[in-house]
Design a protein around this motif. Structure first.
Motif, PDB file in Angstrom:
ATOM      1  N   PRO A 157       0.806  -1.228   0.000  1.00 26.21           N
ATOM      2  CA  PRO A 157       0.000   0.000   0.000  1.00 26.21           C
ATOM      3  C   PRO A 157       0.836   1.274   0.000  1.00 26.21           C
ATOM      4  O   PRO A 157       0.398   2.295  -0.537  1.00 26.21           O
ATOM      5  N   VAL A 252      -4.337  -0.236   5.413  1.00 26.35           N
ATOM      6  CA  VAL A 252      -4.409  -1.364   4.478  1.00 26.35           C
ATOM      7  C   VAL A 252      -3.376  -2.420   4.842  1.00 26.35           C
ATOM      8  O   VAL A 252      -3.649  -3.624   4.787  1.00 26.35           O
ATOM      9  N   SER A 255      -4.848  -4.415   7.607  1.00 30.89           N
ATOM     10  CA  SER A 255      -5.933  -5.280   7.138  1.00 30.89           C
ATOM     11  C   SER A 255      -5.400  -6.481   6.380  1.00 30.89           C
ATOM     12  O   SER A 255      -5.891  -7.609   6.538  1.00 30.89           O
ATOM     13  N   SER A 359     -11.801   4.137   0.894  1.00 31.89           N
ATOM     14  CA  SER A 359     -12.323   2.772   0.912  1.00 31.89           C
ATOM     15  C   SER A 359     -12.267   2.104  -0.463  1.00 31.89           C
ATOM     16  O   SER A 359     -12.026   0.894  -0.551  1.00 31.89           O
ATOM     17  N   ALA A 362      -8.733   0.946  -1.001  1.00 35.30           N
ATOM     18  CA  ALA A 362      -8.443  -0.173  -0.098  1.00 35.30           C
ATOM     19  C   ALA A 362      -9.029  -1.472  -0.639  1.00 35.30           C
ATOM     20  O   ALA A 362      -8.381  -2.530  -0.597  1.00 35.30           O
ATOM     21  N   GLU A 365      -6.917  -2.677  -3.606  1.00 33.13           N
ATOM     22  CA  GLU A 365      -5.652  -3.254  -3.159  1.00 33.13           C
ATOM     23  C   GLU A 365      -5.859  -4.655  -2.586  1.00 33.13           C
ATOM     24  O   GLU A 365      -5.092  -5.579  -2.895  1.00 33.13           O
ATOM     25  N   MET A 366      -6.871  -4.814  -1.769  1.00 32.83           N
ATOM     26  CA  MET A 366      -7.136  -6.116  -1.170  1.00 32.83           C
ATOM     27  C   MET A 366      -7.508  -7.145  -2.240  1.00 32.83           C
ATOM     28  O   MET A 366      -7.029  -8.297  -2.209  1.00 32.83           O
TER      29      MET A 366
END
Length: 405
Positions: A157, A252, A255, A359, A362, A365-366
């Motif tokens: 991130p 991030v 997470s 958000s 994020a 990226e996830m």
């Protein structure tokens, strides 16, 4: 003032509402904080005073998910002004904009971020995000092991944010060092204060560079924002820069760490996502729900009785988003992953006017990280006998996560 548990308790706090919550009183917080947060309502009053909060200064906290959401959606009574603590660390007042601006002024600043951080604007970044994930994976893919936090979760991130914001790639190590010193509450106040000042000086230089050499990046775009038909002041721009700098780096990474710990410990979940990649979007929401990593702070704007508790003007209220995301009254079997859970109105990105602006990035990226890992690596697990501890603070995170495959 009275003293209890080696903490100082304000006189207006009833003894029956005092409930210490820290790594000493709850050692399990350092191993699995989310199990503690899910059961907090069984131990603590709905609104309780935690003398260990805010590094021993003490403050209110909440064990009821519905009350947390109520507080987040009531900025008239629970203000965000000066609540991150960064002005204190800096030694100068600097509102992190728009986070530390209350409505109605808040929306005058917030509205400018709706377009550059919208799904439509973030989507074209997928190719670059995927390229970053692949380049990191290829460094250790053939070795059969990695230290996930250090080798991937932090780098991924940060590199993406630096590209979005228009920071020189060669500043990566410097940015990482600033982040580590500023955001880890285990560091001394002196270390964190110096890091805050270093970041401020860095952003002052970045602002001067963007004025002289504007590019197609978010830092340059901010220079064109206006409020009430006027240009932003340098102080307002730096407040936006500082917020995005802090918000874009740590959450991030945290997470990712918890999501990969879950997958590494649950091979059936890995296999489920490998065989059914269409479940990945639902899995992402479930990982954010199960591991809502952020705690936010509000201050009470006036003396008030709130759900039967007397709050004083200036009292701080600590809101653990994981408590709301793991509320068994809303989420059945909250500690179990259900990749098809619906609805899934978790609190990972907060509720109310200050809902997380990043958000969409994020989630991208996830998703990309999950897709590339599951496509490129065989079943992975946690290194045998590895000790996995948690860093506590405004953002909870894994200290390390050694993986093998």
């Amino acid at each position: 003032m009275t003293t209890m548990f080696d903490y100082t308790i304000p006189d207006h706090i009833p003894e029956e509402l005092i409930f210490p919550l820290d790594g000493e009183s709850h050692p399990q917080l350092k191993k699995n904080p989310f199990a503690v947060f899910a059961d907090l309502h069984k131990e603590a009053p709905p609104i309780f005073f935690n003398p260990a909060a805010f590094q021993g200064a003490g403050g209110w906290s909440i064990s009821d998910g519905a009350i947390i959401k109520e507080v987040l959606q009531n900025p008239e009574l629970f203000s965000s002004k000066n609540n991150t603590g960064f002005s204190f660390l800096l030694g100068r007042e600097l509102d992190l904009i728009p986070l530390e601006i209350d409505p109605p002024e808040h929306m005058k600043y917030r509205i400018h971020f709706n377009k550059p951080l919208s799904p439509r604007s973030i989507a074209p970044r997928e190719e670059s995000v995927r390229s970053t994930a692949i380049s990191l994976l290829e460094k250790f893919q053939s070795s059969g092991q990695c230290e996930f936090v250090e080798d991937f979760a932090i780098h991924f991130p940060v590199r993406i944010f630096m590209d979005l914001f228009g920071m020189p790639p060669e500043d990566f190590d410097r940015i990482l060092d600033y982040e580590n010193k500023l955001l880890h509450v285990s560091n001394t106040i002196e270390t964190r204060s110096q890091a805050a000042r270093d970041i401020y000086d860095y952003l002052v230089d970045l602002l001067a560079d963007k004025r002289a050499n504007p590019k197609d990046d978010l830092a340059s775009a901010i220079l064109g924002f206006t409020v009430d038909d006027r240009q932003l002041t340098d102080k307002e721009i730096l407040g936006m820069y500082f917020l995005l700098f802090v918000g874009g780096l740590d959450t991030v990474a945290s997470s990712l760490g918890f999501a990969w710990r879950y997958l590494a410990a649950n091979p059936k979940a890995q296999q489920q996502l490998r065989e059914n990649p269409d479940l990945i979007p639902g899995a992402i929401e479930e990982f954010f729900r199960m591991h809502s990593v952020v705690e936010v702070r509000r201050s009470v704007t006036k003396d008030v009785e709130f759900h039967g508790v007397q709050l004083k003007q200036g009292d701080f209220v600590n809101l653990i988003t994981a408590v709301a995301s793991l509320d068994s009254k809303e989420f059945e079997n909250p500690l179990e992953a259900d990749f098809e859970r619906s609805p899934n109105r978790h609190c990972a990105f907060v509720f109310g006017p200050h809902r997380c602006m990043g958000s969409n990035l994020a989630r991208l990226e996830m998703r990309v990280a999950l897709e590339e890992w599951l496509n490129r690596l065989p079943e992975f697990s946690i290194e045998e006998d590895a000790e996995i501890d948690v860093n506590l603070g405004a953002v909870v995170s894994l200290a390390r996560l050694p993986l093998v495959w």
